[in-house]
Design an enzyme around this catalytic site. Structure first.
Site, PDB file in Angstrom:
ATOM      1  N   HIS A 287      73.087  -8.448 100.496  1.00 18.65           N
ATOM      2  CA  HIS A 287      74.289  -7.180 101.129  1.00 18.65           C
ATOM      3  C   HIS A 287      74.357  -6.498 101.623  1.00 18.65           C
ATOM      4  O   HIS A 287      74.518  -5.218 101.115  1.00 18.65           O
ATOM      5  CB  HIS A 287      73.857  -6.806  99.158  1.00 18.65           C
ATOM      6  CG  HIS A 287      74.373  -7.349  98.113  1.00 18.65           C
ATOM      7  ND1 HIS A 287      74.221  -7.759  96.648  1.00 18.65           N
ATOM      8  CD2 HIS A 287      75.376  -8.689  98.405  1.00 18.65           C
ATOM      9  CE1 HIS A 287      74.451  -9.134  96.366  1.00 18.65           C
ATOM     10  NE2 HIS A 287      75.402  -9.385  97.457  1.00 18.65           N
TER      11      HIS A 287
ATOM     12  N   GLY B  53      63.685 -11.793  89.064  1.00 16.41           N
ATOM     13  CA  GLY B  53      64.367  -9.785  88.731  1.00 16.41           C
ATOM     14  C   GLY B  53      65.779  -9.472  88.846  1.00 16.41           C
ATOM     15  O   GLY B  53      66.036  -8.576  89.796  1.00 16.41           O
TER      16      GLY B  53
ATOM     17  N   CYS C 219      84.332   1.443 116.175  1.00 16.30           N
ATOM     18  CA  CYS C 219      84.555   0.664 117.346  1.00 16.30           C
ATOM     19  C   CYS C 219      83.328  -0.649 116.924  1.00 16.30           C
ATOM     20  O   CYS C 219      82.909  -1.392 117.774  1.00 16.30           O
ATOM     21  CB  CYS C 219      83.319   1.385 118.761  1.00 16.30           C
ATOM     22  SG  CYS C 219      82.325   2.101 118.676  1.00 16.30           S
TER      23      CYS C 219
ATOM     24  N   ASN D 119      69.140  -6.943  97.715  1.00 15.98           N
ATOM     25  CA  ASN D 119      67.809  -6.482  97.596  1.00 15.98           C
ATOM     26  C   ASN D 119      68.340  -5.060  99.255  1.00 15.98           C
ATOM     27  O   ASN D 119      68.429  -5.787 100.476  1.00 15.98           O
ATOM     28  CB  ASN D 119      66.637  -5.954  97.520  1.00 15.98           C
ATOM     29  CG  ASN D 119      66.630  -6.263  95.870  1.00 15.98           C
ATOM     30  OD1 ASN D 119      67.465  -6.497  95.160  1.00 15.98           O
ATOM     31  ND2 ASN D 119      64.826  -6.743  95.533  1.00 15.98           N
ATOM     32  N   VAL D 120      68.660  -4.160  99.649  1.00 19.50           N
ATOM     33  CA  VAL D 120      68.394  -3.804 100.806  1.00 19.50           C
ATOM     34  C   VAL D 120      67.339  -2.729 101.145  1.00 19.50           C
ATOM     35  O   VAL D 120      67.968  -2.181 102.340  1.00 19.50           O
ATOM     36  CB  VAL D 120      70.091  -2.597 100.997  1.00 19.50           C
ATOM     37  CG1 VAL D 120      71.253  -4.053 100.171  1.00 19.50           C
ATOM     38  CG2 VAL D 120      70.155  -1.960  99.613  1.00 19.50           C
TER      39      VAL D 120
HETATM   40  C1  BV8 Z   1      83.334 -10.433  97.780  1.00 19.95           C
HETATM   41  C2  BV8 Z   1      76.020  -3.080  97.903  1.00 19.95           C
HETATM   42  C3  BV8 Z   1      85.419 -11.424  97.960  1.00 19.95           C
HETATM   43  C4  BV8 Z   1      74.713  -2.759  98.689  1.00 19.95           C
HETATM   44  C5  BV8 Z   1      76.435  -4.413  95.328  1.00 19.95           C
HETATM   45  C6  BV8 Z   1      83.846 -14.251  91.600  1.00 19.95           C
HETATM   46  C7  BV8 Z   1      83.573 -14.867  93.648  1.00 19.95           C
HETATM   47  C8  BV8 Z   1      83.591 -13.832  94.017  1.00 19.95           C
HETATM   48  C9  BV8 Z   1      83.716 -12.019  93.817  1.00 19.95           C
HETATM   49  C10 BV8 Z   1      83.759 -11.963  92.659  1.00 19.95           C
HETATM   50  C11 BV8 Z   1      84.037 -12.331  91.857  1.00 19.95           C
HETATM   51  N1  BV8 Z   1      83.853 -11.980  90.438  1.00 19.95           N
HETATM   52  C12 BV8 Z   1      83.826 -10.782  90.766  1.00 19.95           C
HETATM   53  C13 BV8 Z   1      83.902 -10.913  92.228  1.00 19.95           C
HETATM   54  C14 BV8 Z   1      83.384  -9.376  92.621  1.00 19.95           C
HETATM   55  C15 BV8 Z   1      82.611  -8.904  92.725  1.00 19.95           C
HETATM   56  C16 BV8 Z   1      81.418  -9.261  91.111  1.00 19.95           C
HETATM   57  O1  BV8 Z   1      80.629  -9.825  91.886  1.00 19.95           O
HETATM   58  N2  BV8 Z   1      81.811  -8.554  90.667  1.00 19.95           N
HETATM   59  C17 BV8 Z   1      81.251  -8.306  89.399  1.00 19.95           C
HETATM   60  C18 BV8 Z   1      80.700  -6.685  88.798  1.00 19.95           C
HETATM   61  C19 BV8 Z   1      81.580  -9.010  88.874  1.00 19.95           C
HETATM   62  N3  BV8 Z   1      81.615  -9.209  93.998  1.00 19.95           N
HETATM   63  C20 BV8 Z   1      82.343  -8.463  95.064  1.00 19.95           C
HETATM   64  O2  BV8 Z   1      82.982  -7.936  95.204  1.00 19.95           O
HETATM   65  C21 BV8 Z   1      81.362  -9.073  96.802  1.00 19.95           C
HETATM   66  N4  BV8 Z   1      82.629  -9.683  97.283  1.00 19.95           N
HETATM   67  O3  BV8 Z   1      83.162 -11.596  97.162  1.00 19.95           O
HETATM   68  O4  BV8 Z   1      84.720 -10.201  98.318  1.00 19.95           O
HETATM   69  C22 BV8 Z   1      86.187 -11.489  99.117  1.00 19.95           C
HETATM   70  C23 BV8 Z   1      86.167 -12.474  99.931  1.00 19.95           C
HETATM   71  C24 BV8 Z   1      86.513 -12.591 101.173  1.00 19.95           C
HETATM   72  C25 BV8 Z   1      87.634 -11.483 101.678  1.00 19.95           C
HETATM   73  C26 BV8 Z   1      87.627 -10.286 100.854  1.00 19.95           C
HETATM   74  C27 BV8 Z   1      86.700 -10.245  99.488  1.00 19.95           C
HETATM   75  C28 BV8 Z   1      80.382  -8.248  96.968  1.00 19.95           C
HETATM   76  C29 BV8 Z   1      79.014  -8.006  95.832  1.00 19.95           C
HETATM   77  C30 BV8 Z   1      78.377  -7.241  96.411  1.00 19.95           C
HETATM   78  C31 BV8 Z   1      78.230  -6.057  95.894  1.00 19.95           C
HETATM   79  N5  BV8 Z   1      77.591  -4.875  96.810  1.00 19.95           N
HETATM   80  N6  BV8 Z   1      75.786  -3.990  96.560  1.00 19.95           N
HETATM   81  C32 BV8 Z   1      74.000  -2.073  97.471  1.00 19.95           C
HETATM   82  O5  BV8 Z   1      74.632  -0.298  97.203  1.00 19.95           O
HETATM   83  O6  BV8 Z   1      72.795  -1.926  97.019  1.00 19.95           O
HETATM   84  S1  BV8 Z   1      75.947  -5.744  94.475  1.00 19.95           S
HETATM   85  C33 BV8 Z   1      75.114  -4.968  93.598  1.00 19.95           C
HETATM   86  O7  BV8 Z   1      73.954  -6.027  92.337  1.00 19.95           O
HETATM   87  C34 BV8 Z   1      73.199  -5.163  94.799  1.00 19.95           C
HETATM   88  O8  BV8 Z   1      73.116  -5.850  95.799  1.00 19.95           O
HETATM   89  C35 BV8 Z   1      72.437  -5.473  93.742  1.00 19.95           C
HETATM   90  O9  BV8 Z   1      71.482  -6.144  93.949  1.00 19.95           O
HETATM   91  C36 BV8 Z   1      73.307  -6.855  92.976  1.00 19.95           C
HETATM   92  C37 BV8 Z   1      72.683  -7.564  92.235  1.00 19.95           C
HETATM   93  O10 BV8 Z   1      72.303  -6.447  91.336  1.00 19.95           O
HETATM   94  P1  BV8 Z   1      71.131  -7.031  90.452  1.00 19.95           P
HETATM   95  O11 BV8 Z   1      69.848  -6.865  91.966  1.00 19.95           O
HETATM   96  O12 BV8 Z   1      70.557  -8.616  89.425  1.00 19.95           O
HETATM   97  O13 BV8 Z   1      70.153  -5.309  89.905  1.00 19.95           O
HETATM   98  P2  BV8 Z   1      70.559  -5.332  88.531  1.00 19.95           P
HETATM   99  O14 BV8 Z   1      70.218  -4.039  87.935  1.00 19.95           O
HETATM  100  O15 BV8 Z   1      72.010  -5.660  88.152  1.00 19.95           O
HETATM  101  O16 BV8 Z   1      69.790  -6.299  87.627  1.00 19.95           O
HETATM  102  C38 BV8 Z   1      67.835  -5.732  87.587  1.00 19.95           C
HETATM  103  C39 BV8 Z   1      67.381  -7.489  87.052  1.00 19.95           C
HETATM  104  O17 BV8 Z   1      65.595  -7.376  87.180  1.00 19.95           O
HETATM  105  C40 BV8 Z   1      67.453  -7.087  84.995  1.00 19.95           C
HETATM  106  O18 BV8 Z   1      68.353  -8.478  84.908  1.00 19.95           O
HETATM  107  C41 BV8 Z   1      66.106  -7.000  84.532  1.00 19.95           C
HETATM  108  O19 BV8 Z   1      66.052  -7.359  83.149  1.00 19.95           O
HETATM  109  C42 BV8 Z   1      65.173  -7.640  85.475  1.00 19.95           C
HETATM  110  N7  BV8 Z   1      64.092  -6.669  86.083  1.00 19.95           N
HETATM  111  C43 BV8 Z   1      63.630  -5.904  85.233  1.00 19.95           C
HETATM  112  N8  BV8 Z   1      62.292  -5.418  86.494  1.00 19.95           N
HETATM  113  C44 BV8 Z   1      61.601  -6.102  86.104  1.00 19.95           C
HETATM  114  C45 BV8 Z   1      62.650  -7.629  86.273  1.00 19.95           C
HETATM  115  N9  BV8 Z   1      62.318  -8.510  86.524  1.00 19.95           N
HETATM  116  C46 BV8 Z   1      61.426  -9.090  87.111  1.00 19.95           C
HETATM  117  N10 BV8 Z   1      60.297  -8.122  87.049  1.00 19.95           N
HETATM  118  C47 BV8 Z   1      60.781  -6.881  87.323  1.00 19.95           C
HETATM  119  N11 BV8 Z   1      59.173  -5.841  86.953  1.00 19.95           N
HETATM  120 ZN    ZN Z   2      82.114   3.561 117.877  1.00 22.93          ZN
END
Ligand code: BV8
Ligand code: ZN
Length: 248
Positions: free
Chosen positions: A122, A190, A133, A105-106
């Site tokens: 993240h 979560g 810069c 989370n951010v």
């Molecule tokens: C990278 C930005 C490589 C900030 C986000 C394998 C290895 C490495 C990379 C990959 C790979 N396979 C695919 C990739 C690429 C990609 C990726 O993972 N894609 C996915 C979609 C398949 N990964 C990347 O691009 C990463 N970078 O690896 O770079 C690299 C290496 C070297 C050089 C160059 C490149 C970067 C990933 C980061 C992306 N940025 N966010 C922002 O805007 O917030 S990700 C985004 O998803 C958020 O950060 C968020 O936190 C994150 C995960 O989501 P969740 O937090 O899980 O949220 P979600 O809604 O999905 O789920 C919520 C859950 O809560 C649910 O399960 C729900 O049931 C539950 N819930 C709801 N209410 C409650 C609850 N639980 C309890 N109580 C409740 N009340």
């Molecule tokens: Zn600057």
């Protein structure tokens, strides 16, 4: 919590604790998750607002997306789930354990709830850096006068300090996160575990022999590997934390 107690009893001494959270822990604070009902990715395309290409194409749209979320987060408060984790950290550390909180989370709510050892995997809505810069700058608790903000140093364009898709996570942060999985107990709260490389972390903890608890309102694709506790974080985290404290 029977299955949790028996897993903790069988584990023996718990001296290293890790927690991994996702947007679900902030849901009860009124912050939308990404992929669920009313999720952020329902209203915005990831390519437009959470990639470098999207930022290059339309930095104003990306800044509007992050500015809107930052101003909404400022109006929210941590919920009982955040406080339960901060409280567990305090009990763990005061009894000589080490404790690391890794969050995707951010929104900064864990720190506002008092968590100390927090890895923001993240990035943060409240930080930015210059695309020219590299100078970093905090973001205020009120609306920015104009978007995109300019660098005070070189007048370059600032960008949010969040990790976009296709960008690597900060080396030091991800290394600390990976090493924190060398633990006795991991609590996942979560997250849909769909984003990598963070989604690897729980399996590292399992490989290291940790008890892995998963707290979610619905099972994820990996729940069978963990001690799964169905419930809202704000409602069940206090009881989970109290159960764990009984083994510290
Ligand atoms: C990278 C930005 C490589 C900030 C986000 C394998 C290895 C490495 C990379 C990959 C790979 N396979 C695919 C990739 C690429 C990609 C990726 O993972 N894609 C996915 C979609 C398949 N990964 C990347 O691009 C990463 N970078 O690896 O770079 C690299 C290496 C070297 C050089 C160059 C490149 C970067 C990933 C980061 C992306 N940025 N966010 C922002 O805007 O917030 S990700 C985004 O998803 C958020 O950060 C968020 O936190 C994150 C995960 O989501 P969740 O937090 O899980 O949220 P979600 O809604 O999905 O789920 C919520 C859950 O809560 C649910 O399960 C729900 O049931 C539950 N819930 C709801 N209410 C409650 C609850 N639980 C309890 N109580 C409740 N009340
Ligand atoms: Zn600057």
């Amino acid at each position: 919590m029977k299955n949790l107690s028996s897993a903790l009893r069988n584990k023996g001494r718990i001296s290293r604790i890790a927690v991994l959270t996702g947007s679900g822990i902030s849901a009860e604070s009124g912050i939308p998750t990404f992929r669920g009902h009313n999720g952020l990715w329902m209203d915005y395309r990831i390519d437009d607002v959470a990639t470098c290409e999207g930022f290059k194409k339309d930095p104003g749209l990306v800044w509007e997306f992050y500015e809107k979320r930052r101003l909404e987060v400022i109006k929210t408060k941590p919920n009982r789930g955040h406080y339960a984790i901060a409280d567990l950290e305090e009990s763990a550390v005061s009894s000589g354990r080490n404790f690391t909180l890794c969050t995707q989370n951010v929104d900064g709510l864990h720190k506002r709830a008092g968590s100390k050892n927090v890895l923001e995997l993240h990035g943060s809505l409240f930080e930015s850096f210059c695309t020219k810069c590299g100078k970093s700058a905090g973001l205020p608790e009120n609306p920015l006068p104009h978007l995109p903000p300019k660098c005070q140093e070189c007048n370059g364009m600032m960008r949010p300090n969040v990790v976009w898709f296709g960008e690597p996570l900060a080396q030091d942060i991800i290394e600390k996160a990976f090493s924190s999985m060398d633990c006795d107990l991991l609590i996942i709260v979560g997250t849909s575990l769909q984003v990598y490389p963070v989604a690897y972390l729980p399996f590292l903890a399992l490989k290291n022999g940790a008890v892995v608890i998963e707290v979610n309102i619905t099972a994820t694709s990996a729940s069978d590997y963990f001690v799964f506790i169905k419930g809202k974080a704000g409602q069940v985290m206090n009881e989970i934390a109290d159960t764990i404290k009984g083994y510290l």
